[in-house]
Design a protein around this motif. Structure first.
Motif, mmCIF file in Angstrom:
data_model
loop_
_atom_site.group_PDB
_atom_site.id
_atom_site.type_symbol
_atom_site.label_atom_id
_atom_site.label_comp_id
_atom_site.label_asym_id
_atom_site.label_seq_id
_atom_site.Cartn_x
_atom_site.Cartn_y
_atom_site.Cartn_z
ATOM 1 N N GLN A 74 7.184 54.389 72.314
ATOM 2 C CA GLN A 74 7.485 53.625 71.106
ATOM 3 C C GLN A 74 7.637 54.530 69.891
ATOM 4 N N ALA A 100 3.142 42.738 84.307
ATOM 5 C CA ALA A 100 3.420 42.404 82.910
ATOM 6 C C ALA A 100 3.868 43.633 82.123
ATOM 7 N N GLY A 101 3.213 44.768 82.367
ATOM 8 C CA GLY A 101 3.590 46.001 81.680
ATOM 9 C C GLY A 101 4.971 46.474 82.065
ATOM 10 N N GLU A 103 7.501 44.556 82.973
ATOM 11 C CA GLU A 103 8.471 43.690 82.292
ATOM 12 C C GLU A 103 8.686 44.148 80.854
ATOM 13 N N TYR A 104 7.597 44.448 80.152
ATOM 14 C CA TYR A 104 7.703 44.896 78.766
ATOM 15 C C TYR A 104 8.430 46.231 78.672
ATOM 16 N N PHE A 107 12.121 45.786 79.197
ATOM 17 C CA PHE A 107 12.706 45.237 77.971
ATOM 18 C C PHE A 107 12.906 46.337 76.929
ATOM 19 N N LEU A 108 11.905 47.202 76.763
ATOM 20 C CA LEU A 108 12.020 48.280 75.790
ATOM 21 C C LEU A 108 13.134 49.257 76.157
ATOM 22 N N TYR A 141 13.482 38.763 85.697
ATOM 23 C CA TYR A 141 12.516 38.038 84.865
ATOM 24 C C TYR A 141 13.199 36.849 84.180
ATOM 25 N N SER A 144 11.248 35.276 81.225
ATOM 26 C CA SER A 144 10.604 36.238 80.346
ATOM 27 C C SER A 144 10.535 35.730 78.908
ATOM 28 N N TYR A 146 10.762 37.603 76.515
ATOM 29 C CA TYR A 146 11.685 38.456 75.758
ATOM 30 C C TYR A 146 13.139 38.010 75.914
#
Length: 238
Positions: A74, A100-101, A103-104, A107-108, A141, A144, A146
């Motif tokens: 990030q 879950a991590g 998926e995030y 997305f990032l 997902y 999701s 997101y």
């Protein structure tokens, strides 16, 4: 006496200067993690990368590594270093991510690719690659949280690709190659958007002077006005 004093002062300066360059090693995981976070907070990502490497090298099984890897991903994204951000995200997915991590992180990765396109007309390959990643994310997902952001990025990328393909088609028309123009106008048409409602982005004058507006360019005089053999054959077949 003065000579001895000068020698002592010089030695002190040299020792203090060298002390700053002494390599640190064999420190607790908490030490490297805190150093990395401090460097990120100060905007010194070069130092942060170095501390992260020390953490990873000396404490390969540390529970700090998962969070540290995401922090570095990030941080590089915030500093517009998108390739490095993707590197850390790939590392996070490969080594640390739970469902879950993961998926995030996926997305990032899409977000990093999207933000790497300030001028979409310059990188057709990255647009297509990002849209493929979006398709994969939507399939993996479908529910999701997101997804609204993913759909927003997808819409903007589809519009950018449609405008870029139209620019390329117009260039082929100016070159007297109607088949090339027809091909690019047939690539992945955005059927769910009314093209009449699309408002094209306004190109700043300092970019337009060199890049043109998609319909003409300052270098138009360099494009041959005569049609080549292939273009003539194309016209005969029509």
């Amino acid at each position: 006496m003065i000579k001895i004093w000068l020698i002592a002062v010089t030695a002190l300066i040299l020792l203090s200067g060298c002390g700053k360059d002494i390599e640190e090693f064999n420190k607790p995981a908490e030490y490297w993690y805190e150093k990395m976070v401090t460097a990120v907070s100060n905007g010194n990502l070069e130092k942060a990368d170095s501390y992260f490497s020390s953490l990873q090298s000396e404490h390969i099984s540390s529970p700090f590594l998962a969070e540290a890897t995401m922090i570095m991903a990030q941080a590089h994204m915030a500093h517009e270093e998108y390739l490095l951000s993707e590197h850390f995200l790939d590392e996070y997915i490969r080594r640390y991510a739970n469902p879950a991590g993961r998926e995030y992180a996926e997305f990032l990765k899409i977000k990093a690719k999207f933000l790497a396109l300030p001028h979409p007309g310059r990188d057709q390959g990255l647009i297509d690659d990002t849209l493929r990643n979006i398709d994969t994310f939507k399939a993996s997902y479908p529910y999701s949280t997101y997804m609204p952001l993913v759909h927003s990025m997808e819409t903007q990328l589809q519009l950018a690709r449609g405008v870029l393909n139209e620019y390329i088609a117009q260039l082929y028309e100016r070159l007297g190659k109607p088949k090339g123009a027809e091909f690019y106008r047939s690539i992945a048409p955005v059927t769910w958007i009314d093209s009449k409602e699309i408002v094209q982005a306004q190109i700043p004058w300092y970019r337009k002077a060199f890049e043109g507006d998609g319909t003409s360019s300052w270098y138009d005089f360099m494009i041959p006005k005569t049609r080549n053999v292939i273009s003539m054959d194309d016209n005969k077949t029509k």
